[in-house]
Design a protein around this motif. Sequence first.
Motif, PDB file in Angstrom:
ATOM      1  N   PHE B  34       1.928  10.633  12.168  1.00 53.09           N
ATOM      2  CA  PHE B  34       2.036  10.594  10.714  1.00 53.09           C
ATOM      3  C   PHE B  34       1.914   9.152  10.236  1.00 53.09           C
ATOM      4  N   TYR B  36       2.683   6.585   7.021  1.00 55.75           N
ATOM      5  CA  TYR B  36       3.465   6.408   5.799  1.00 55.75           C
ATOM      6  C   TYR B  36       3.122   5.063   5.175  1.00 55.75           C
ATOM      7  N   GLN B  38       4.873   2.193   2.383  1.00 52.66           N
ATOM      8  CA  GLN B  38       6.091   1.816   1.687  1.00 52.66           C
ATOM      9  C   GLN B  38       5.828   0.609   0.810  1.00 52.66           C
ATOM     10  N   LEU B  44       9.681   5.439   1.958  1.00 54.93           N
ATOM     11  CA  LEU B  44       8.407   5.750   2.597  1.00 54.93           C
ATOM     12  C   LEU B  44       7.795   6.987   1.972  1.00 54.93           C
ATOM     13  N   LEU B  46       4.705   9.751   2.662  1.00 57.17           N
ATOM     14  CA  LEU B  46       3.734  10.244   3.628  1.00 57.17           C
ATOM     15  C   LEU B  46       2.337  10.160   3.040  1.00 57.17           C
ATOM     16  N   PHE B  91       3.367  -1.883   3.099  1.00 55.79           N
ATOM     17  CA  PHE B  91       3.870  -1.781   4.459  1.00 55.79           C
ATOM     18  C   PHE B  91       3.481  -0.399   4.965  1.00 55.79           C
ATOM     19  N   ILE B  93       3.493   2.401   8.046  1.00 52.69           N
ATOM     20  CA  ILE B  93       4.246   2.768   9.239  1.00 52.69           C
ATOM     21  C   ILE B  93       3.727   4.085   9.790  1.00 52.69           C
ATOM     22  N   ARG B  97       6.097  12.280  17.385  1.00 56.13           N
ATOM     23  CA  ARG B  97       7.158  12.991  18.084  1.00 56.13           C
ATOM     24  C   ARG B  97       6.752  13.232  19.524  1.00 56.13           C
ATOM     25  N   PHE B 104      12.311  17.483  17.716  1.00 58.40           N
ATOM     26  CA  PHE B 104      12.839  17.276  16.370  1.00 58.40           C
ATOM     27  C   PHE B 104      12.958  15.807  15.977  1.00 58.40           C
ATOM     28  N   LYS B 105      12.939  14.922  16.924  1.00 54.53           N
ATOM     29  CA  LYS B 105      13.229  13.530  16.637  1.00 54.53           C
ATOM     30  C   LYS B 105      11.947  12.738  16.453  1.00 54.53           C
ATOM     31  N   ALA B 106      11.883  11.995  15.355  1.00 51.31           N
ATOM     32  CA  ALA B 106      10.698  11.194  15.054  1.00 51.31           C
ATOM     33  C   ALA B 106      10.920   9.758  15.497  1.00 51.31           C
ATOM     34  N   PHE B 108       9.264   5.842  15.248  1.00 48.88           N
ATOM     35  CA  PHE B 108       8.414   5.091  14.343  1.00 48.88           C
ATOM     36  C   PHE B 108       7.906   3.819  14.989  1.00 48.88           C
ATOM     37  N   GLY B 109       6.697   3.425  14.581  1.00 48.05           N
ATOM     38  CA  GLY B 109       6.201   2.116  14.942  1.00 48.05           C
ATOM     39  C   GLY B 109       6.945   1.058  14.150  1.00 48.05           C
ATOM     40  N   GLN B 110       6.674  -0.193  14.484  1.00 54.00           N
ATOM     41  CA  GLN B 110       7.387  -1.279  13.823  1.00 54.00           C
ATOM     42  C   GLN B 110       6.805  -1.615  12.465  1.00 54.00           C
ATOM     43  N   GLY B 111       5.703  -0.992  12.111  1.00 56.19           N
ATOM     44  CA  GLY B 111       5.116  -1.193  10.799  1.00 56.19           C
ATOM     45  C   GLY B 111       4.093  -2.305  10.775  1.00 56.19           C
TER      46      GLY B 111
END
Lengths: 111, 117
Positions: B34, B36, B38, B44, B46, B91, B93, B97, B104-106, B108-111
Amino acid sequence: KQEVTQIPAALSVPEGENLVLNCSFTDSAIYNLQWFRQDPGKGLTSLLLIQSSQREQTSGRLNASLDKSSGRSTLYIAASQPGDSATYLCAVIKAGNMLTFGGGTRLMVKP
Amino acid sequence: GAVVSQHPSWVICKSGTSVKIECRSLDFQATTMFWYRQFPKQSLMLMATSNEGSKATYEQGVEKDKFLINHASLTLSTLTVTSAHPEDSSFYICSARDLSRDRFKAFFGQGTRLTVV
């Protein structure tokens, strides 16, 4: 359409206080809810994940609760420290594995 | 835990040029990633869902011809901002998963902070 709201938008407290951050969502048909921390200019760090069948999760000084029926979650931070200063985001996950984020709570813990 | 790496972490480019941002899952395979965006002091939003081997699904209001997404392998998705303009400064991001461990847990990259001048 799912809407996620976080209150307060900003919070400044002295070190040592116990805090409660609030997250509300309009559609209770969620798979799970996740709390994140974001430091300025950085990516997201996952703090706690609560599945829809659970009511709370704990990690260290953090405790997150979930009340699906009322569309609310709270993040409790015990004995706050200056290093806890960051933006805290909650996100709900529904169909399609997409997250809908709240606007975040900017926390400042003063030494 | 699963690691998502994003590159570059920041980039400055001139108006009219294109910028490519990479998102890699380092120790797991991600059929879906995904993207995002920001804006300052906002949450954030999507932009699009990137599916390995197929076209990305864009959110309403996101121009697919401007934000090109390629998910050519199970560990890499790229976002290309074409003909960038100052209003694209933001920004960005990515997230993925690890369905083999915790669906269930996402993570994330550091952006990537993009500044268009």
